[in-house]
Design a protein around this motif. Structure first.
Motif, PDB file in Angstrom:
ATOM      1  N   THR A 199      44.192  15.373  58.986  1.00  0.00           N
ATOM      2  CA  THR A 199      45.407  14.594  59.286  1.00  0.00           C
ATOM      3  C   THR A 199      46.648  15.277  58.717  1.00  0.00           C
ATOM      4  OG1 THR A 199      44.090  12.569  59.263  1.00  0.00           O
ATOM      5  CG2 THR A 199      46.469  12.346  59.039  1.00  0.00           C
ATOM      6  N   GLN A 217      47.654  18.306  60.870  1.00  0.00           N
ATOM      7  CA  GLN A 217      48.251  17.947  62.146  1.00  0.00           C
ATOM      8  C   GLN A 217      49.652  17.376  61.978  1.00  0.00           C
ATOM      9  OE1 GLN A 217      45.338  15.331  63.883  1.00  0.00           O
ATOM     10  NE2 GLN A 217      44.236  17.027  64.902  1.00  0.00           N
ATOM     11  N   GLN A 218      49.901  16.701  60.900  1.00  0.00           N
ATOM     12  CA  GLN A 218      51.210  16.088  60.687  1.00  0.00           C
ATOM     13  C   GLN A 218      52.214  17.045  60.031  1.00  0.00           C
ATOM     14  OE1 GLN A 218      50.499  12.544  58.462  1.00  0.00           O
ATOM     15  NE2 GLN A 218      49.558  11.422  60.216  1.00  0.00           N
TER      16      GLN A 218
END
Length: 509
Positions: A61, A64-65
């Motif tokens: 996560t 991806q962020q």
């Protein structure tokens, strides 16, 4: 052969209850330990793997962020070394495998190099195990892979420029932790099983000790020790204590029955001997006179008359003896009597009239005024009075006073027959109801008082004597006014063999 030795060997063998209880307890605990260990290890593995999965999911996560691209990764790699990029020669040098590693694929799906360090063998293995990196990254699933013989869990993340980063975290710590926990559980379980086996053997020995005592008691009784009983144990459970009490009660009844049988057999032998002796005397006399008559030795008419009188006398005596034996035999069989309302006062007055007719000169006092109704067998009561008065006539002189009394008290009737004769010693009074007993071997058959006791017992009553030397004899008969269950006379009497034929008087020639 004694049973004690085999019984003990059975208790120590594998078929003993103690061994079976121990095996069952150990087996149940072993199953419980296996089940508990399996559940705990599965829970531990799920918890540790969940931590690994959470770390990988959080890293995916974050990547991806963050908006990072492949070029930026290459630039950062050139500035510093990244964790997990361990040279392939590290394992050969004895260093532990890295806890995590990652690889990056460009937009064409080819393995990209980061900085001056070439991909390690572990990274190449991870790239090979990934397959289609873009498809793997977009699925967001977790995959089990093996890198250099070690287990890893891998997940993919798609970067902003279309490249893909695949991250893997080692699960070797999870496997080693589970292995250590399994060894600890097995060792602790083995100790528990051994401890349980020892404690079960000790507890089973204590709890089964009463059963072992029962086996030893039964063996001792089989060897002839009828007085042996099962001892009590302070810590015995309720069921075992109930079994002990029931067994001791049964053993007491067995001992009593055995003693009663021996006493009955002894009484039966004595009865047969006494009956044979009593019947032999008149038979010998009859046979002697018949032999004299047959040989023609009774030539004088007076001698023949005297001989036939003696024969008839002995025949009457034998007939009376056989009749009394038949009466006792019927009483021992406890026949069902037909009770009806009987005026006991009238029966007593009739017996007194008979005594006055037989011995007019004997002083007689009768206290039986009015009617005293009882539920009884009239012929039996008349037989009781006739035997008691016959006993008075046989053992006292004609001038000895006799008293007949009848009293009512609390639902019972007391019948008293008392004389002022010579009385009896205590030893003779204790045997007065024994069959064929005659004090001082006096006259009579010795069955009259036994018949009195049998008839009274069949009516549910009691009979007792009070006497002393020189103070006369008093017989007290207690009868219920209503029918009561008959109580057997004490001590128990054997049943005599049935006598079916009586001797009739021989007619004079």
């Amino acid at each position: 052969m004694r049973l004690r030795g085999p019984g003990r060997r059975g208790r120590l063998g594998t078929n003993s209850l103690r061994a079976k209880l121990t095996l069952v307890n150990v087996a149940l605990l072993a199953l419980g330990i296996v089940a508990a260990t399996a559940v705990s290890l599965m829970g531990m593995r799920h918890y540790l793997l969940d931590n690994v999965n959470s770390g990988l999911t959080g890293s995916r996560t974050a990547m991806q962020q963050s908006g990072i691209t492949l070029d930026q990764l290459q630039y950062l790699t050139g500035l510093s070394s990244l964790d997990g990029l361990v040279p392939s020669s590290a394992k050969a040098k004895g260093l532990p495998p890295p806890e995590s590693t990652f690889v990056v694929f460009d937009r064409d799906g080819k393995l990209a190099e980061l900085g001056p360090l070439p991909p390690t063998a572990r990274q190449r293995a991870l790239a090979t195990a990934t397959g289609d990196p873009l498809k793997f990254a977009r699925s967001g699933s977790m995959r089990e892979v093996t890198l250099g013989g070690d287990a890893y869990r891998a997940i993919g993340a798609e970067l902003d420029d279309g490249s893909v980063m695949v991250m893997a975290a080692s699960t070797e710590n999870v496997q080693s932790g589970i292995a250590r926990a399994l060894k600890l559980d097995l060792a602790f379980g083995a100790v528990l099983l051994g401890l349980l086996a020892v404690l079960t053997m000790i507890a089973a020995h204590q709890r089964l000790r009463p059963l072992e005592d029962m086996v030893e008691t039964a063996s001792a009784i089989a060897d002839g020790d009828l007085k042996r009983r099962v001892p009590a144990h302070p810590g015995a459970v309720m069921e075992t204590e109930q079994l002990r009490l029931a067994l001791n009660s049964m053993l007491q009844q067995v001992e009593t029955a055995f003693a009663t049988r021996e006493r009955s057999e002894a009484q039966l032998r004595q009865f047969v001997a006494d009956a044979s002796h009593e019947l032999r005397t008149p038979l010998s006399a009859i046979r002697g006179y018949l032999q004299l008559y047959d040989k023609g030795m009774l030539t004088d008419p007076e001698d023949r008359t005297r001989a036939w009188d003696r024969v008839n006398s002995e025949t009457d005596r034998m007939n009376h003896l056989v009749a009394e034996l038949l009466t006792l035999a019927r009483l021992d069989q406890q026949p069902e009597l037909r009770f009806r309302s009987v005026d006991l006062g009238r029966v007593v007055r009739d017996a007194a009239d008979d005594l006055r007719a037989q011995e007019p000169d004997r002083p007689l006092t009768v206290r039986a005024d009015g009617s005293v109704l009882v539920q009884a067998d009239e012929q039996g009561l008349r037989k009781v009075l006739a035997n008691l008065l016959a006993n008075v006539r046989t053992h006292t002189t004609v001038d000895t006073p006799v008293r007949l009394g009848l009293d009512r008290c609390d639902g019972v009737v007391h019948l008293t027959v008392a004389d002022q004769g010579p009385g009896m010693a205590a030893a003779d009074a204790a045997r007065v109801f024994d069959r064929f007993f005659r004090a001082g071997r006096g006259a009579g058959s010795g069955l009259g008082m036994a018949i009195v006791q049998g008839v009274v017992a069949s009516h549910g009553g009691e009979v007792a004597v009070r006497t002393a030397p020189g103070k006369g004899l008093t017989v007290l008969v207690t009868l219920p006014r209503t029918p009561a269950p008959p109580r057997p006379a004490a001590p128990p009497r054997p049943t005599e063999p049935p006598l079916t034929r009586a001797v009739t008087p021989v007619p004079r020639p």
